[in-house]
Design a protein around this motif. Structure first.
Motif, PDB file in Angstrom:
ATOM      1  N   PRO A 114      16.414  20.488 -10.691  1.00 16.48           N
ATOM      2  CA  PRO A 114      15.351  21.418 -10.278  1.00 16.48           C
ATOM      3  C   PRO A 114      13.970  20.859 -10.612  1.00 16.48           C
ATOM      4  O   PRO A 114      13.733  20.341 -11.708  1.00 16.48           O
ATOM      5  N   GLY A 115      13.081  20.898  -9.650  1.00 20.36           N
ATOM      6  CA  GLY A 115      11.750  20.319  -9.826  1.00 20.36           C
ATOM      7  C   GLY A 115      11.659  18.861  -9.463  1.00 20.36           C
ATOM      8  O   GLY A 115      10.568  18.291  -9.418  1.00 20.36           O
ATOM      9  N   GLY A 116      12.809  18.237  -9.188  1.00 25.35           N
ATOM     10  CA  GLY A 116      12.809  16.825  -8.817  1.00 25.35           C
ATOM     11  C   GLY A 116      12.107  16.596  -7.503  1.00 25.35           C
ATOM     12  O   GLY A 116      12.020  17.474  -6.641  1.00 25.35           O
ATOM     13  N   VAL A 117      11.596  15.375  -7.329  1.00 25.84           N
ATOM     14  CA  VAL A 117      10.762  15.043  -6.170  1.00 25.84           C
ATOM     15  C   VAL A 117      11.568  14.239  -5.151  1.00 25.84           C
ATOM     16  O   VAL A 117      12.246  13.271  -5.506  1.00 25.84           O
ATOM     17  N   LEU A 118      11.481  14.658  -3.894  1.00 22.23           N
ATOM     18  CA  LEU A 118      11.982  13.877  -2.763  1.00 22.23           C
ATOM     19  C   LEU A 118      10.783  13.276  -2.055  1.00 22.23           C
ATOM     20  O   LEU A 118       9.805  13.971  -1.766  1.00 22.23           O
ATOM     21  N   ILE A 119      10.838  11.974  -1.768  1.00 16.60           N
ATOM     22  CA  ILE A 119       9.791  11.341  -0.975  1.00 16.60           C
ATOM     23  C   ILE A 119      10.456  10.531   0.129  1.00 16.60           C
ATOM     24  O   ILE A 119      11.403   9.787  -0.110  1.00 16.60           O
ATOM     25  N   CYS A 120       9.986  10.742   1.353  1.00 15.29           N
ATOM     26  CA  CYS A 120      10.554  10.080   2.532  1.00 15.29           C
ATOM     27  C   CYS A 120       9.517   9.171   3.164  1.00 15.29           C
ATOM     28  O   CYS A 120       8.337   9.530   3.256  1.00 15.29           O
ATOM     29  N   TYR A 121       9.970   8.012   3.606  1.00 12.74           N
ATOM     30  CA  TYR A 121       9.123   7.059   4.323  1.00 12.74           C
ATOM     31  C   TYR A 121       9.662   6.948   5.739  1.00 12.74           C
ATOM     32  O   TYR A 121      10.806   6.529   5.946  1.00 12.74           O
ATOM     33  N   SER A 173      -1.665   6.264   4.805  1.00 13.83           N
ATOM     34  CA  SER A 173      -2.809   5.541   4.239  1.00 13.83           C
ATOM     35  C   SER A 173      -3.081   4.306   5.074  1.00 13.83           C
ATOM     36  O   SER A 173      -2.157   3.694   5.621  1.00 13.83           O
ATOM     37  N   MET A 174      -4.352   3.977   5.184  1.00 17.65           N
ATOM     38  CA  MET A 174      -4.774   2.785   5.908  1.00 17.65           C
ATOM     39  C   MET A 174      -5.721   1.988   5.030  1.00 17.65           C
ATOM     40  O   MET A 174      -6.529   2.567   4.298  1.00 17.65           O
ATOM     41  N   VAL A 175      -5.600   0.674   5.083  1.00 13.93           N
ATOM     42  CA  VAL A 175      -6.388  -0.200   4.215  1.00 13.93           C
ATOM     43  C   VAL A 175      -7.264  -1.103   5.073  1.00 13.93           C
ATOM     44  O   VAL A 175      -6.763  -1.795   5.967  1.00 13.93           O
ATOM     45  N   LYS A 204       0.825  -1.206   0.000  1.00 13.65           N
ATOM     46  CA  LYS A 204       0.000   0.000   0.000  1.00 13.65           C
ATOM     47  C   LYS A 204       0.859   1.255   0.000  1.00 13.65           C
ATOM     48  O   LYS A 204       0.480   2.279  -0.579  1.00 13.65           O
ATOM     49  N   ASP A 205       2.033   1.199   0.622  1.00 20.30           N
ATOM     50  CA  ASP A 205       2.929   2.348   0.638  1.00 20.30           C
ATOM     51  C   ASP A 205       3.776   2.415  -0.627  1.00 20.30           C
ATOM     52  O   ASP A 205       4.063   3.506  -1.134  1.00 20.30           O
ATOM     53  N   SER A 206       4.180   1.257  -1.160  1.00 23.31           N
ATOM     54  CA  SER A 206       4.926   1.248  -2.418  1.00 23.31           C
ATOM     55  C   SER A 206       4.097   1.876  -3.538  1.00 23.31           C
ATOM     56  O   SER A 206       4.616   2.651  -4.345  1.00 23.31           O
ATOM     57  N   GLY A 207       2.804   1.525  -3.579  1.00 22.90           N
ATOM     58  CA  GLY A 207       1.934   2.102  -4.603  1.00 22.90           C
ATOM     59  C   GLY A 207       1.808   3.612  -4.471  1.00 22.90           C
ATOM     60  O   GLY A 207       1.826   4.348  -5.465  1.00 22.90           O
ATOM     61  N   GLY A 212       3.516   3.569   8.146  1.00 16.60           N
ATOM     62  CA  GLY A 212       4.500   4.637   8.074  1.00 16.60           C
ATOM     63  C   GLY A 212       3.883   5.897   7.500  1.00 16.60           C
ATOM     64  O   GLY A 212       2.764   5.879   6.967  1.00 16.60           O
ATOM     65  N   PHE A 213       4.608   7.008   7.637  1.00 18.47           N
ATOM     66  CA  PHE A 213       4.207   8.283   7.042  1.00 18.47           C
ATOM     67  C   PHE A 213       4.990   8.508   5.760  1.00 18.47           C
ATOM     68  O   PHE A 213       6.151   8.100   5.644  1.00 18.47           O
ATOM     69  N   LEU A 214       4.359   9.170   4.812  1.00 23.35           N
ATOM     70  CA  LEU A 214       5.042   9.576   3.584  1.00 23.35           C
ATOM     71  C   LEU A 214       5.095  11.090   3.539  1.00 23.35           C
ATOM     72  O   LEU A 214       4.115  11.771   3.885  1.00 23.35           O
ATOM     73  N   LEU A 215       6.219  11.617   3.119  1.00 21.51           N
ATOM     74  CA  LEU A 215       6.419  13.064   3.039  1.00 21.51           C
ATOM     75  C   LEU A 215       7.078  13.378   1.702  1.00 21.51           C
ATOM     76  O   LEU A 215       8.041  12.714   1.309  1.00 21.51           O
ATOM     77  N   THR A 216       6.550  14.373   1.004  1.00 20.74           N
ATOM     78  CA  THR A 216       7.122  14.774  -0.278  1.00 20.74           C
ATOM     79  C   THR A 216       7.498  16.247  -0.269  1.00 20.74           C
ATOM     80  O   THR A 216       6.895  17.063   0.430  1.00 20.74           O
ATOM     81  N   SER A 217       8.507  16.555  -1.064  1.00 20.25           N
ATOM     82  CA  SER A 217       8.918  17.935  -1.295  1.00 20.25           C
ATOM     83  C   SER A 217       9.621  17.966  -2.644  1.00 20.25           C
ATOM     84  O   SER A 217      10.001  16.906  -3.173  1.00 20.25           O
TER      85      SER A 217
END
Length: 358
Positions: A205-212, A240-242, A97-100, A263-268
């Motif tokens: 520039p504009g690239g995405v960081l995602i942290c778990y 997310s919860m399933v 669920k988090d990989s997706g 887990g939590f996901l965070l993007t910037s």
């Protein structure tokens, strides 16, 4: 007539009748799952009879096979989500669920150049490789050589061979990253804030960081570090919860058990060089910005145990690595002394029917 392009890596293993070496997921009448690797010389045994693997070889996906006691099993190729949850593991895996969510919300596209830090057992890496395809790049950094060996074996077992888009480096991403043109950066580490310099260097520039991250404390510290850095946009976070549903005639209701917090996901996103993101208009309360008594101590040096993670024993990791690579205990002990990888000289296969709960 133009020839059809070659199939993507691993695609041919997902089609056609069952072949020797294929992994097959068996579902018994009670819904219990068993995963086997087909071998013409082997049999699948339970306390209620058995059948020979060769009876499944040549049968189409979605077949039903009956054992000597008349028990019927549904036979299907496992989906990626099934494989991830049943494969041998050293470190905990990122749940499907988090990989997706990571693939979608980080916008991992075909041909993308992705840096991943913290490969674990390879679960997330497989989703990233599927998303970037054979023309992209996933460069994984892993501090532990034994985890890297387990991930390598799991990934090659799933795809049937080495994936042309995958590269793995045993080292610390905070100091060893070599990319300067990465489109996406994925962090699954205890302290993501320690890697922001490497992330800023690697991302375009504009690239995405995602942290778990696993805990709210980690989430807070990562968000504040991104704001203080100045080279990233305002971070966004979610979880997310399933919850599955029971389907039986008119008795349709939520299941009693669910996959809650994992887990939590965070993007910037990376700002252009020399520019900083506009300040937020909403100002937090002074106590939230400055912190209260005890915050400095709470934000000190942490360990995985401090955050509630159960440490993985070296004995278990050696056993899992031996199962998936075929390396002997003596060779693993020698590798620890010589800092080499005996799996590079082995052609072992994972143990059929491996159950991570055992």
């Amino acid at each position: 007539m133009t020839e059809a392009p070659p199939a993507p890596t691993g695609a041919d293993r997902r089609r056609g009748p069952f072949r020797a070496g294929d992994r097959v997921q068996l579902t018994d009448p009670k819904g219990r799952l068993h995963t086997i690797a087909l071998d013409p010389a082997k049999e699948f045994h339970t306390h209620r009879g058995y059948f020979r693997h060769e009876e499944l070889i040549g049968q189409p996906d979605g077949s039903v096979i009956r054992n000597t006691a008349g028990v019927e099993y549904l036979a299907l190729r496992p989906l990626l989500a099934d494989y991830v949850l049943s494969m041998p593991r050293g470190a905990a895996v990122v749940y499907p669920k988090d990989s997706g969510q990571i693939v979608q919300m980080a916008d991992i596209f075909p041909g993308a150049r992705v840096v991943e830090a913290g490969v674990g057992s390879g679960a997330l890496t497989m989703s990233l490789l599927r998303a970037v395809g054979d023309t992209g790049l996933v460069h994984s950094y892993e501090r532990r050589e034994d985890f890297a060996a387990i991930a390598k074996a799991n990934i090659e077992t799933f795809f049937g061979s080495e994936h042309p888009s995958w590269q793995i480096t045993v080292g610390d991403v905070a100091t060893d990253v070599v990319e300067t043109d990465a489109d996406r950066f994925v962090l699954d580490l205890l302290a993501p804030w320690d890697c922001l310099e490497a992330v800023a260097k690697a991302l375009v520039p504009g690239g995405v960081l995602i942290c778990y991250v696993a805990t709210a404390t980690q989430l807070s510290r990562t968000a504040e570090a991104l704001r203080a850095d100045g080279r990233f946009t305002e971070p966004q976070a979610w979880e997310s919860m399933v919850r599955g549903w029971h389907l039986e005639g008119l008795a349709v209701r939520p299941q009693h058990r669910m996959v809650g917090h994992t887990g939590f996901l965070l993007t910037s996103r990376r700002m252009a060089d020399g520019l900083t993101a506009p300040l937020r208009r909403r100002r937090p309360a002074k106590a939230a910005a400055d912190g209260e008594q005890g915050v400095a101590e709470a934000w000190g040096e942490w360990t995985a145990v401090d955050l509630g993670e159960r440490p993985v024993s070296d004995k278990k990791v050696r056993k899992v690595r031996r199962d998936v690579t075929g390396a002997s205990a003596q060779a693993l002990a020698l590798a620890e002394d010589l800092d080499t990888d005996p799996a590079d000289e082995q052609d072992g296969e994972p143990r059929p029917g491996f159950d991570p709960a055992n």
